[in-house]
Design a protein around this motif. Structure first.
Motif, PDB file in Angstrom:
ATOM      1  N   VAL A 147       0.844  -1.193   0.000  1.00 33.14           N
ATOM      2  CA  VAL A 147       0.000   0.000   0.000  1.00 33.14           C
ATOM      3  C   VAL A 147       0.877   1.241   0.000  1.00 33.14           C
ATOM      4  O   VAL A 147       0.615   2.219  -0.700  1.00 33.14           O
ATOM      5  CB  VAL A 147      -0.948  -0.002   1.220  1.00 33.14           C
ATOM      6  CG1 VAL A 147      -1.587   1.370   1.400  1.00 33.14           C
ATOM      7  CG2 VAL A 147      -2.021  -1.048   1.048  1.00 33.14           C
ATOM      8  N   ASP A 148       1.966   1.208   0.772  1.00 38.47           N
ATOM      9  CA  ASP A 148       2.855   2.355   0.837  1.00 38.47           C
ATOM     10  C   ASP A 148       3.587   2.572  -0.490  1.00 38.47           C
ATOM     11  O   ASP A 148       3.894   3.685  -0.864  1.00 38.47           O
ATOM     12  CB  ASP A 148       3.876   2.139   1.955  1.00 38.47           C
ATOM     13  CG  ASP A 148       4.624   3.417   2.281  1.00 38.47           C
ATOM     14  OD1 ASP A 148       5.861   3.394   2.311  1.00 38.47           O
ATOM     15  OD2 ASP A 148       3.954   4.454   2.487  1.00 38.47           O
ATOM     16  N   GLU A 149       3.888   1.470  -1.172  1.00 40.87           N
ATOM     17  CA  GLU A 149       4.702   1.553  -2.371  1.00 40.87           C
ATOM     18  C   GLU A 149       3.889   1.629  -3.659  1.00 40.87           C
ATOM     19  O   GLU A 149       4.455   1.779  -4.735  1.00 40.87           O
ATOM     20  CB  GLU A 149       5.638   0.333  -2.457  1.00 40.87           C
ATOM     21  CG  GLU A 149       6.672   0.275  -1.339  1.00 40.87           C
ATOM     22  CD  GLU A 149       7.758   1.332  -1.480  1.00 40.87           C
ATOM     23  OE1 GLU A 149       7.946   1.851  -2.598  1.00 40.87           O
ATOM     24  OE2 GLU A 149       8.396   1.663  -0.459  1.00 40.87           O
ATOM     25  N   SER A 150       2.584   1.521  -3.555  1.00 44.17           N
ATOM     26  CA  SER A 150       1.754   1.604  -4.761  1.00 44.17           C
ATOM     27  C   SER A 150       2.015   2.932  -5.463  1.00 44.17           C
ATOM     28  O   SER A 150       2.144   3.965  -4.816  1.00 44.17           O
ATOM     29  CB  SER A 150       0.286   1.513  -4.357  1.00 44.17           C
ATOM     30  OG  SER A 150      -0.554   1.919  -5.408  1.00 44.17           O
ATOM     31  N   ARG A 177      -4.424   1.387  -6.172  1.00 41.09           N
ATOM     32  CA  ARG A 177      -4.413   2.612  -5.373  1.00 41.09           C
ATOM     33  C   ARG A 177      -5.470   2.571  -4.278  1.00 41.09           C
ATOM     34  O   ARG A 177      -5.205   2.868  -3.121  1.00 41.09           O
ATOM     35  CB  ARG A 177      -4.642   3.832  -6.277  1.00 41.09           C
ATOM     36  CG  ARG A 177      -4.607   5.158  -5.537  1.00 41.09           C
ATOM     37  CD  ARG A 177      -4.906   6.334  -6.453  1.00 41.09           C
ATOM     38  NE  ARG A 177      -6.291   6.414  -6.838  1.00 41.09           N
ATOM     39  CZ  ARG A 177      -6.732   6.297  -8.081  1.00 41.09           C
ATOM     40  NH1 ARG A 177      -5.898   6.117  -9.075  1.00 41.09           N
ATOM     41  NH2 ARG A 177      -8.011   6.371  -8.342  1.00 41.09           N
ATOM     42  N   LYS A 180      -5.626  -0.485  -0.484  1.00 38.78           N
ATOM     43  CA  LYS A 180      -5.843   0.322   0.731  1.00 38.78           C
ATOM     44  C   LYS A 180      -7.055  -0.185   1.481  1.00 38.78           C
ATOM     45  O   LYS A 180      -7.018  -0.385   2.701  1.00 38.78           O
ATOM     46  CB  LYS A 180      -6.038   1.786   0.330  1.00 38.78           C
ATOM     47  CG  LYS A 180      -6.386   2.710   1.468  1.00 38.78           C
ATOM     48  CD  LYS A 180      -5.170   3.289   2.105  1.00 38.78           C
ATOM     49  CE  LYS A 180      -5.532   4.299   3.178  1.00 38.78           C
ATOM     50  NZ  LYS A 180      -4.383   4.732   3.928  1.00 38.78           N
ATOM     51  N   ARG A 218       2.414   9.587  -3.950  1.00 38.17           N
ATOM     52  CA  ARG A 218       2.160   8.318  -4.612  1.00 38.17           C
ATOM     53  C   ARG A 218       1.156   7.480  -3.836  1.00 38.17           C
ATOM     54  O   ARG A 218       0.791   7.806  -2.715  1.00 38.17           O
ATOM     55  CB  ARG A 218       3.460   7.527  -4.780  1.00 38.17           C
ATOM     56  CG  ARG A 218       3.977   6.930  -3.499  1.00 38.17           C
ATOM     57  CD  ARG A 218       5.149   5.985  -3.740  1.00 38.17           C
ATOM     58  NE  ARG A 218       5.586   5.431  -2.478  1.00 38.17           N
ATOM     59  CZ  ARG A 218       6.865   5.201  -2.171  1.00 38.17           C
ATOM     60  NH1 ARG A 218       7.802   5.472  -3.032  1.00 38.17           N
ATOM     61  NH2 ARG A 218       7.164   4.676  -1.004  1.00 38.17           N
ATOM     62  N   GLY A 219       0.734   6.403  -4.457  1.00 38.43           N
ATOM     63  CA  GLY A 219      -0.212   5.496  -3.834  1.00 38.43           C
ATOM     64  C   GLY A 219      -1.510   6.183  -3.515  1.00 38.43           C
ATOM     65  O   GLY A 219      -2.002   7.012  -4.281  1.00 38.43           O
ATOM     66  N   PHE A 220      -2.069   5.883  -2.387  1.00 38.99           N
ATOM     67  CA  PHE A 220      -3.353   6.431  -1.993  1.00 38.99           C
ATOM     68  C   PHE A 220      -3.290   7.950  -1.811  1.00 38.99           C
ATOM     69  O   PHE A 220      -4.306   8.634  -1.884  1.00 38.99           O
ATOM     70  CB  PHE A 220      -3.820   5.764  -0.693  1.00 38.99           C
ATOM     71  CG  PHE A 220      -5.263   5.981  -0.388  1.00 38.99           C
ATOM     72  CD1 PHE A 220      -5.653   6.836   0.635  1.00 38.99           C
ATOM     73  CD2 PHE A 220      -6.234   5.337  -1.112  1.00 38.99           C
ATOM     74  CE1 PHE A 220      -6.996   7.031   0.925  1.00 38.99           C
ATOM     75  CE2 PHE A 220      -7.582   5.538  -0.846  1.00 38.99           C
ATOM     76  CZ  PHE A 220      -7.956   6.385   0.179  1.00 38.99           C
ATOM     77  N   THR A 235      -1.781   9.986  -3.769  1.00 37.51           N
ATOM     78  CA  THR A 235      -1.585  10.676  -5.044  1.00 37.51           C
ATOM     79  C   THR A 235      -2.652  11.732  -5.224  1.00 37.51           C
ATOM     80  O   THR A 235      -3.829  11.506  -4.944  1.00 37.51           O
ATOM     81  CB  THR A 235      -1.666   9.691  -6.223  1.00 37.51           C
ATOM     82  OG1 THR A 235      -0.849   8.560  -5.955  1.00 37.51           O
ATOM     83  CG2 THR A 235      -1.219  10.344  -7.503  1.00 37.51           C
TER      84      THR A 235
END
Lengths: 594, 580
Positions: A449-452, A460, A464, B173-175, B177
């Motif tokens: 989740v952190d590296e998405s 994304r 999560k 990045r990720g959530f 973004t």
């Protein structure tokens, strides 16, 4: 001629335990005794048995000293070098037998390995090209450039059965063929040295311990596919690896083994290093290439595949460090030699980074087909403290668990996939009865989740939300039907995510749910963590064994413990933050958690 | 011969050229695959995963908007697996979306809303954490609300590819973004030009214009204010679409009737001031040619273009025409000439413009845009805002009779109307410039070489013995190309027309928003422009200098084109700006 060689390990683990200072002390001590002309001190790459570090091996005896400190250096010099007497107390002891082992090659750890990729690590000084050459270095390149045609090289790689060691397991020879066949005058050779899996340091050890092997392989690859420029994409967190590569490149250029007109054959090939910037997703091949182009590191849809349209829109060959490092030996010893190792569909060896609940943590290289039992018990030295094996996690955040029921599974690409795991890049984390499998799943999912990168909706938002569901299980706030919802979401993410990161992110969850569903259900139905790990479901209690020493009350950081001297102490559950400091400090074992 | 590929989509045999995507191939078989992030040519991203389909043998579902067809491929676009996946994708998006549909600017026109209805989504299925983003209201022309953003990146693509402005992009990045500017700066602190193309491509309410409807309604209800309105050429080609009419319907008559019913005391035509602009700019150009003035001369009616050149090519500001835009000229003469005629104090006049444009909201606040001592323009409403006002006022637009504009600013030539299409300003100018330089009316006033939606159009016209070289560009990426050519000395144009929005003002940032499916399958700017050229063909008065109302304003007020009075009222200045 040196009469003695002292090899000091400069690998990751030993380096962070002062092996550089140990080396300096050796050099100073020898100089002081005027022995520096007779005895050579060499810093090598990772020996592999990191649990025994800092490692020093003295030749010609091959005496394997483990757990060296700077203070031990003088003793080794005076006793071993000057007087010729082994320093018994420093010799490595196999944890199981407690018998002192004299030579590194006598350890079960080494005996059971087949070191192909790691053959020079722990043997040569990686900053000295002559040592590489002395061990057949660059012989494969000479053979390729002077005796072979590009298609011959590709055919050899195909015949060897080598498959991508980055985790995908794609037949390497086929990839080389596609890139060779792609139309275009400008092509690129790319190396994936991003190595983002937590706990993985296989590529790092090769880059730090034997960088020339990679350079040689890159030039060979360039010749085979028709490329004249290579890029090594290495994560910025590996400064020593970067430095060693740079030194190796300069030395290779000096000797005419890299750059223009290599060995006078007219073949040009140059290499550039590009650094990552702290993104796991840049280990995905299209994100890696986008990053080299200077863009935000996000994967691209495929087709078109990199072999046809990759870096800067040109045909690009991208392989992992470990994949490449197999190539020179395959050329020199022939593909039959390589196929003699491994299983029917997974040839050769694989490097694993052994970690977790295992005695011999470190780097091992085993032929494909070695069983998990052999890896853990024979090479790994078993589980410490007499605990029981529970599961081994392979493939990092993209992988799954191998449970005890599959202990005798021969490790290869297809077998691991068939049980819901995957080979991955080589990280193997061993778990015992004190690990909570739900917590393990959460650890890996938290990472993904952190590296998405955030580009596609399933990864994304999906991962999560999956993590939020998993956290609710761990906190005892879930219902049984949430498990079905989670499973559904897992398959959705696998089917819809744009790249491998998202597509494999649910694997740890699916795998642990498959083999350890009872643990999940205990968290939900009984609000209990069977392994005693998940803090939200645990409470600390003081039993009647309490002597009223008040140490726990004093240590408690939130003042949750009350009691008078010599009286029964009590923990206020509403204040307790479950840090465990009280239990760690109780001399009477009067504090338990359940 | 183009290589053809045979495949099956939902068991229907399809044959298409190699390189076609599954999405396009499906359309030929009468199958519509839903998309959200896909915008043809500028955003082939395959990121939202709404367009996923099953391909036999593939490891996972694939994004049909970017996946090329292959011989013998078998595609399923509507299996349960696919529709369940699409539903989940939408539900996940909704879980991270500020669900304010009832009061949102895009209620009923939001693409996420439409798809959620189509797939019967449960908007609360994946309730969880969301990030709360503050709104960016720092510019006078648009509002960014990242709480409604679905990260389709269409706005980023429009800003980079259409406009080469590139001030927005994905941050973090990720959530976490989110789309924003470099270093998390506000939009007012970066070289955004206000073109509003990002608004036009946004599928949700994450981007919309700063509305001024309330200000206008207040003025209309203020008995001390004399409120007049002027409409841009493109508004009449566009407004009808907000009332269900086909794209490019010309609703001039109904538009005037509606404005009258809204209570504006003077309903005027900015086409008139477009004619005025031609007079001023045409003579300015002739002056530069004859007196060795700065060439090439570049048009100045597009405020986003003006901001673009001030940020990016400040060394060429002298090449710009000093003329105000038709909007600003309208406000200027309203508060001077017209106010004088009425005998009212300009401070009591409230001038509203209806524009296909968002940058006009920035232009009205520029320096040197207050001929009367008060801002020439008080409120610049977009076509969309006008439609809202009309609906709110309960006016049945479709049933209105056709009415005429008021005098003195109601008579216009169709040269003024041409201003809405790319190449229109150039053609209108040529009709007058050629007549003046040659001393007689040109036989052919259809300068077709400068028409059309090609990126950059070039032409050379022999006028009074001079080879006049002209260039026309719409879309700022094309403008940049022309500026680079000027910089490198590669070209020797005399006169250049630049419109910020690709296709011209008919495709402006304030025009009715068309959903991606429409944009991907129809050339909306071309269809709207065709309506303009059709009206031009049929009109009797086709040249600005023949407009009797124009002749009158010069006689009564301005004197000659480029006179001192004209310069005072109708010309402006520019200022270099840093990028950051």
């Amino acid at each position: 001629m040196f009469r003695s060689h002292i090899l000091v390990c400069g690998g990751t683990g030993c380096h962070s335990n002062d092996s550089a200072a140990i080396r300096e002390k050796f050099e100073a001590a020898l100089k002081a005794r005027k022995l520096d002309k007779d005895v050579q001190v060499v810093t090598t790459g990772c020996f592999g048995l990191c649990a025994a570090g800092p490692v020093v091996v003295v030749y010609p005896e091959g005496a394997f000293y483990s757990g060296m400190t700077v203070d031990d250096v003088e003793t080794v010099v005076d006793e071993h070098i000057v007087k010729g007497r082994l320093v018994e107390r420093l010799l490595y002891k196999e944890k199981a037998s407690h018998a002192a082992i004299k030579a590194l090659s006598d350890t079960n750890f080494i005996k059971k390995q087949t070191r192909v990729v790691l053959r020079n690590c722990g043997v040569i000084n990686p900053e000295n090209i002559d040592e590489y050459i002395a061990y057949d270095g660059y012989q494969a390149l000479i053979k390729v450039l002077t005796e072979m045609q590009p298609q011959e090289v590709v055919d050899i790689v195909k015949k060897s059965g080598l498959r991508g060691r980055g985790g995908g397991g794609f037949p390497t020879g086929l990839k080389w063929q596609f890139t060779k066949d792609a139309p275009g005058d400008v092509k690129y050779v790319c190396v994936n040295a991003d190595e983002g899996d937590p706990g993985a340091f296989m590529d790092r050890s090769v880059l730090e311990g034997d960088p020339h092997a990679l350079l040689e392989a890159m030039v060979i690859a360039g010749f085979a596919i028709g490329a004249h420029q290579g890029y090594i994409y290495v994560r910025a967190e590996y400064p020593i690896a970067v430095q060693r590569c740079k030194i190796a490149m300069e030395q290779a250029k000096e000797y005419g083994l890299l750059g223009k007109n290599i060995l006078g054959t007219g073949f040009d090939f140059d290499i550039e290093i590009r650094l990552g910037a702290g993104a796991f997703v840049c280990g995905e091949e299209t994100a890696l290439m986008t990053s080299i182009e200077g863009n935000r590191g996000e994967p691209r849809n495929r087709p078109p595949f990199p072999a046809v349209k990759g870096l800067f829109g040109k045909p690009t060959l991208l392989n992992n460090v470990e994949t490449y490092v197999n190539i020179p030996q395959i050329i020199l010893k022939g593909p039959q030699w390589f196929t003699s190792m491994g299983t029917e569909k997974s040839k050769g060896t694989k490097v694993f980074a052994l970690g977790g609940k295992i005695n011999n943590t470190g780097l091992v290289e085993i032929p494909m087909g070695t069983t998990l039992r052999e890896v853990i018990e024979d090479i790994g030295g078993g589980i410490p403290n007499g605990k029981k094996f529970k599961a081994a996690q392979t493939g990092g955040p993209s992988g799954g668990c191998i449970p005890a029921s599959e202990y005798d599974i021969p490790i290869d690409y297809d077998n691991l996939i068939s049980i819901g795991s995957m080979m991955g890049s080589g990280g193997m984390i061993v778990m015992d009865e004190d690990n909570c499998m739900v917590d393990i799943a959460r650890f890996f999912l938290d990472f993904t989740v952190d590296e998405s990168c955030g580009k596609c909706t399933p990864c994304r938002v999906g991962t999560k939300r999956l993590l939020e569901m998993l956290t609710r299980v761990i906190e005892g706030k879930a219902e049984l039907e949430d498990l079905d919802k989670m499973e559904e979401l897992c398959y959705y993410i696998k089917n819809n995510a744009l790249c491998g990161l998202g597509q494999t992110a649910p694997n740890p969850v699916l795998s642990t749910m498959r083999y350890f569903r009872d643990e999940y259900e205990a968290h939900i139905k009984e609000k209990r963590c069977p392994a005693g790990v998940c803090k939200a479901l645990l409470s600390y209690f003081i039993t009647e064994a309490c002597k009223g020493c008040t140490v726990c009350a004093k240590k408690c950081p939130v003042g949750a413990i009350t009691g008078v001297v010599k009286g029964q102490h009590v923990i206020d559950q509403s204040k307790c933050i479950k840090c465990g400091v009280c239990m760690d400090n109780c001399k009477f074992a009067a504090i338990i958690k359940k | 011969m183009e290589k053809m590929v045979n495949l099956k989509i939902n068991n229907i045999a399809v044959t298409v050229p190699a390189g076609t995507t599954i999405l396009e191939a499906a359309k030929t078989a009468g199958i519509k695959i839903p998309t959200l992030c896909y915008l043809k040519d500028i955003n082939p991203l395959g990121a939202c995963r709404v367009c996923v389909v099953e391909v036999k043998g593939a490891r996972s579902l694939v994004a049909s908007c970017v996946y090329p067809v292959a011989e013998g491929m078998e595609v399923t676009t509507n299996s349960k697996k696919v529709t369940d996946s699409r539903k989940t994708t939408l539900e996940l998006m909704l879980s991270d979306h500020k669900q304010e549909c009832l009061s949102c600017a895009r209620n009923l026109s939001c693409e996420l809303q439409a798809l959620s209805l189509e797939y019967n989504c449960d908007s609360n299925k994946f309730k969880g954490e969301t990030v709360e983003y503050p709104l960016d209201c720092t510019t006078p022309y648009l509002v960014r609300d990242n709480n409604k953003c679905i990260l389709c990146r269409r706005c980023v693509a429009a800003c980079h590819k259409y406009q080469s402005v590139g001030v927005i992009g994905a941050n973090a990045r990720g959530f976490d973004t989110h789309v924003g500017c470099a270093f998390e700066r506000d939009l007012i602190d970066v070289p955004c030009v206000g073109c509003g193309q990002c608004i036009n491509v946004c599928p949700t309410g994450a981007l919309h214009e700063r509305e001024e409807i309330d200000d206008v309604v207040e003025a209309l209800n203020d008995k001390t204010k004399y409120v007049v309105v002027g409409t841009a050429p493109s508004v009449r080609i566009g407004l009808g679409e907000e009332f269900g009419m086909p794209i490019g319907s010309n609703v001039e008559g109904k538009m005037v009737a509606a404005l009258r019913r809204l209570g504006f005391k003077g309903v005027f035509d900015v086409n008139f001031t477009a004619d005025l602009t031609i007079m001023e700019e045409g003579f300015e150009f002739i002056g530069r040619i004859q007196n060795g003035g700065k060439l090439p001369m570049i048009t100045s009616c597009s405020p986003a273009w003006i901001k673009f050149i001030e940020h990016n090519y400040p060394e060429y500001l002298e090449n710009l025409s000093t003329c105000k835009s038709p909007q600003q000229m309208f406000g200027a003469i309203s508060k001077t000439y017209y106010a004088q005629k009425l005998g009212i104090d300009p401070k009591d006049m409230y001038v509203v413009s209806i524009m296909p444009c968002t940058a006009k909201k920035f232009e009205k606040g520029r320096a040197d845009q207050s001929a009367s001592g008060y801002p020439d323009i008080d409120a610049a409403l977009t076509t969309r805002e006008l439609a809202k006002m009309i609906k709110r006022a309960g006016i049945l637009f479709n049933e209105l009779p056709d009415e005429e504009f008021d005098t003195p600013f109601g008579i216009s030539s169709s040269a003024g109307l041409l201003f809405g299409a790319t190449g229109g300003v150039m053609e209108a100018a040529l009709r007058t410039v050629v007549a003046v330089l040659e001393g007689k009316e040109p036989e052919n006033i259809d300068f077709v070489e400068v028409r059309g939606t090609k990126n950059i159009k070039e032409a050379t016209y022999k006028v009074a013995g001079i080879d006049v070289k002209v260039a026309v560009a719409s879309g700022l990426a094309n403008a940049r190309e022309i500026m680079e050519k000027i910089k490198s000395g590669e070209c020797d144009y005399h006169f250049i027309e630049i419109m910020s929005c690709p296709g011209g003002c008919v495709n402006g940032g304030g025009q009715p928003i068309k959903d991606a499916y429409t944009r991907n399958n129809m050339n909306v700017p071309a269809i709207r422009a065709a309506s303009i050229y059709a009206a031009d063909k049929d009109k009797a008065l086709r040249k600005s200098h023949e407009n009797p109302a124009i002749k009158e304003i010069y006689k009564e007020f301005l004197g000659e084109p480029n006179s001192h009075k004209a310069h005072e009222v109708l010309h402006t200045t520019y200022t270099p700006r840093n990028k950051y």
